[in-house]
Enzyme design. Structure first.
Site, PDB file in Angstrom:
ATOM      1  N   GLU A   1     -11.470   5.843   3.955  1.00 32.98           N
ATOM      2  CA  GLU A   1     -12.678   5.256   3.565  1.00 32.98           C
ATOM      3  C   GLU A   1     -13.787   5.112   4.629  1.00 32.98           C
ATOM      4  O   GLU A   1     -15.165   5.474   4.532  1.00 32.98           O
ATOM      5  CB  GLU A   1     -12.490   4.017   3.165  1.00 32.98           C
ATOM      6  CG  GLU A   1     -13.337   3.265   2.438  1.00 32.98           C
ATOM      7  CD  GLU A   1     -13.035   2.005   1.753  1.00 32.98           C
ATOM      8  OE1 GLU A   1     -11.850   1.559   1.969  1.00 32.98           O
ATOM      9  OE2 GLU A   1     -13.778   1.183   1.043  1.00 32.98           O
TER      10      GLU A   1
ATOM     11  N   ASP B   1      -3.260  11.537  -2.036  1.00 32.09           N
ATOM     12  CA  ASP B   1      -3.723  13.116  -2.022  1.00 32.09           C
ATOM     13  C   ASP B   1      -4.159  13.582  -3.393  1.00 32.09           C
ATOM     14  O   ASP B   1      -3.186  13.088  -4.462  1.00 32.09           O
ATOM     15  CB  ASP B   1      -2.398  13.721  -1.800  1.00 32.09           C
ATOM     16  CG  ASP B   1      -1.757  13.303   0.008  1.00 32.09           C
ATOM     17  OD1 ASP B   1      -2.817  13.207   0.613  1.00 32.09           O
ATOM     18  OD2 ASP B   1      -0.926  13.630   0.073  1.00 32.09           O
TER      19      ASP B   1
ATOM     20  N   GLU C   1      -8.602   3.939   6.715  1.00 33.34           N
ATOM     21  CA  GLU C   1      -9.191   5.103   7.645  1.00 33.34           C
ATOM     22  C   GLU C   1      -9.991   6.135   6.893  1.00 33.34           C
ATOM     23  O   GLU C   1     -11.233   6.534   7.245  1.00 33.34           O
ATOM     24  CB  GLU C   1      -7.882   5.773   8.276  1.00 33.34           C
ATOM     25  CG  GLU C   1      -7.448   5.252   9.666  1.00 33.34           C
ATOM     26  CD  GLU C   1      -6.156   4.546   9.396  1.00 33.34           C
ATOM     27  OE1 GLU C   1      -5.779   4.592   8.216  1.00 33.34           O
ATOM     28  OE2 GLU C   1      -5.530   3.965  10.327  1.00 33.34           O
TER      29      GLU C   1
ATOM     30  N   ASP D   1     -12.026   9.017  -2.773  1.00 36.09           N
ATOM     31  CA  ASP D   1     -13.219   9.918  -2.431  1.00 36.09           C
ATOM     32  C   ASP D   1     -13.367  10.984  -3.792  1.00 36.09           C
ATOM     33  O   ASP D   1     -14.121  11.692  -3.735  1.00 36.09           O
ATOM     34  CB  ASP D   1     -13.301  10.400  -0.998  1.00 36.09           C
ATOM     35  CG  ASP D   1     -12.061  11.462  -0.948  1.00 36.09           C
ATOM     36  OD1 ASP D   1     -10.977  11.110  -1.013  1.00 36.09           O
ATOM     37  OD2 ASP D   1     -12.169  12.799  -0.575  1.00 36.09           O
TER      38      ASP D   1
ATOM     39  N   GLU E   1       0.765  -1.245   0.060  1.00 34.08           N
ATOM     40  CA  GLU E   1       0.071   0.120  -0.069  1.00 34.08           C
ATOM     41  C   GLU E   1       0.903   1.193   0.098  1.00 34.08           C
ATOM     42  O   GLU E   1       1.510   1.475   0.799  1.00 34.08           O
ATOM     43  CB  GLU E   1      -0.854   0.040   1.206  1.00 34.08           C
ATOM     44  CG  GLU E   1      -1.884   1.080   0.991  1.00 34.08           C
ATOM     45  CD  GLU E   1      -2.764   1.412   2.273  1.00 34.08           C
ATOM     46  OE1 GLU E   1      -3.851   2.223   2.295  1.00 34.08           O
ATOM     47  OE2 GLU E   1      -2.626   0.891   3.520  1.00 34.08           O
TER      48      GLU E   1
HETATM   49  C1  LIG Z   1      -4.933  10.986   2.605  1.00 37.18           C
HETATM   50  S1  LIG Z   1      -3.778   9.774   3.219  1.00 37.18           S
HETATM   51  C2  LIG Z   1      -4.635   8.151   3.165  1.00 37.18           C
HETATM   52  C3  LIG Z   1      -3.969   7.298   4.026  1.00 37.18           C
HETATM   53  C4  LIG Z   1      -4.736   5.922   3.798  1.00 37.18           C
HETATM   54  N1  LIG Z   1      -4.144   5.159   2.575  1.00 37.18           N
HETATM   55  C5  LIG Z   1      -6.397   5.738   4.047  1.00 37.18           C
HETATM   56  O1  LIG Z   1      -7.099   5.602   2.950  1.00 37.18           O
HETATM   57  O2  LIG Z   1      -6.562   5.917   4.998  1.00 37.18           O
HETATM   58  C6  LIG Z   1      -2.535   9.668   2.127  1.00 37.18           C
HETATM   59  C7  LIG Z   1      -1.046   9.337   2.815  1.00 37.18           C
HETATM   60  O3  LIG Z   1      -0.303   9.260   1.889  1.00 37.18           O
HETATM   61  C8  LIG Z   1       0.890   9.424   2.272  1.00 37.18           C
HETATM   62  N2  LIG Z   1       1.723   9.941   1.213  1.00 37.18           N
HETATM   63  C9  LIG Z   1       1.621  11.151   0.224  1.00 37.18           C
HETATM   64  N3  LIG Z   1       2.528  11.288  -0.731  1.00 37.18           N
HETATM   65  C10 LIG Z   1       3.579  10.428  -0.390  1.00 37.18           C
HETATM   66  C11 LIG Z   1       4.696  10.095  -0.594  1.00 37.18           C
HETATM   67  N4  LIG Z   1       5.388  10.578  -1.982  1.00 37.18           N
HETATM   68  N5  LIG Z   1       5.637   8.979  -0.416  1.00 37.18           N
HETATM   69  C12 LIG Z   1       4.946   8.389   0.577  1.00 37.18           C
HETATM   70  N6  LIG Z   1       3.933   8.539   1.351  1.00 37.18           N
HETATM   71  C13 LIG Z   1       3.210   9.838   0.702  1.00 37.18           C
HETATM   72  C14 LIG Z   1       0.531  10.606   3.431  1.00 37.18           C
HETATM   73  O4  LIG Z   1       1.692  10.868   4.211  1.00 37.18           O
HETATM   74  C15 LIG Z   1      -0.475   9.980   3.919  1.00 37.18           C
HETATM   75  O5  LIG Z   1      -0.480   9.321   4.924  1.00 37.18           O
END
Ligand SMILES: C[S@@+](CC[C@H](N)C(=O)[O-])C[C@H]1O[C@@H](n2cnc3c(N)ncnc32)[C@H](O)[C@@H]1O
Length: 248
Positions: free
Chosen positions: A203, A126, A201, A162, A45
């Site tokens: 979702e 993101d 989380e 989303d 993931e």
């Molecule tokens: C919006 S959260 C989603 C977390 C989880 N996958 C969920 O669905 O609940 C996006 C996650 O991606 C990580 N992330 C974003 N860009 C990243 C990168 N270039 N390398 C590693 N992690 C990254 C962020 O730190 C964050 O924890």
């Protein structure tokens, strides 16, 4: 949000080498044999956040090696606490099929070898809504081209989000690269919560607010010739053989 620098986090992570990997490049090409010490398939993931999804999947499927990647050490620490707690409540103590990896996905090709990964999950990445930030989206062609090299010849990418704009961008990105998609859903939980699928989380939060969840799978190799069935959702039925066992 910057989460680095909270005192003691690095030390806490260094004390759990059986679960937390701070130098993933050391395992490039040998995750199964060197870290997990088996020959099981590897599911990754990218951007796991606090790790609910990857931790739960690893409990459900002990025959698969799961790797959760995030770039923030504080999130790796939270994920490690969550993973240990879930073992206590599930009466299963083994963390043997889970690794929590500190890595910026921009460097993913330095941490995994070609063909090493069976499934990549992109959950609620993101969206980077501004056009000038499009290259940062984890489904930009620059990233997807790397993923397809690192994936097993029958590998998959599974995407949930989303964000309609990210979903639209992602489908176009996959299509432009000639990748085959299936099980596309514009409202994954539209007919009631899919409790048969493992939730992340984000979702849980967004679907709880009644927001539609978009989902699709990208299928490489031979699998794309198979018919599209309910059972093909690999979160429920992970079945891809590891690279070392694959046939030409
Ligand atoms: C919006 S959260 C989603 C977390 C989880 N996958 C969920 O669905 O609940 C996006 C996650 O991606 C990580 N992330 C974003 N860009 C990243 C990168 N270039 N390398 C590693 N992690 C990254 C962020 O730190 C964050 O924890």
């Amino acid at each position: 949000m910057r989460l680095r620098g909270v005192k003691g986090i690095r030390e806490a992570l260094e004390q759990q080498p059986e679960l937390v990997v701070l130098n993933p490049k050391d395992y490039k090409g040998s995750w199964a044999s060197k870290f997990f010490k088996n020959n099981n398939p590897i599911h990754v993931e990218l951007g796991m956040g606090k790790g609910q999804f990857i931790s739960e999947l690893s409990l459900l499927n002990p025959e698969i090696n799961y790797i959760g990647v995030d770039m923030y050490d504080e999130l790796i620490r939270k994920a490690s606490i969550k993973a240990r707690r879930s073992r206590e409540t599930n009466d299963q103590i083994s963390l043997a099929n889970l690794a929590l990896v500190l890595l910026n996905i921009e460097q993913i090709s330095e941490a995994f070898a070609e063909g090493e990964i069976a499934v990549i999950y992109l959950n609620f990445s993101d969206p980077w809504p501004k056009a000038r930030h499009a290259r940062r989206r984890l489904t930009h062609a620059g990233f997807v081209n790397q993923y397809t090299k690192l994936l097993h010849k029958d590998g998959q990418i599974q995407l949930k989000t989303d964000s309609m704009s990210l979903f639209e961008f992602s489908l176009n990105s996959f299509a432009d690269l000639g990748l085959r998609m299936r099980n596309i859903s514009l409202n994954l939980h539209g007919e009631g919560l899919r409790t048969d699928l493992v939730m992340t989380e984000y979702e849980t939060k967004f679907s709880g607010q009644g927001m539609p969840i978009y989902r699709c799978e990208v299928i490489l190799g031979e699998q794309k010739l198979q018919t599209n069935t309910e059972a093909s959702i690999a979160e429920e039925v992970p079945s891809i053989a590891p690279t070392a066992q694959s046939e030409g």
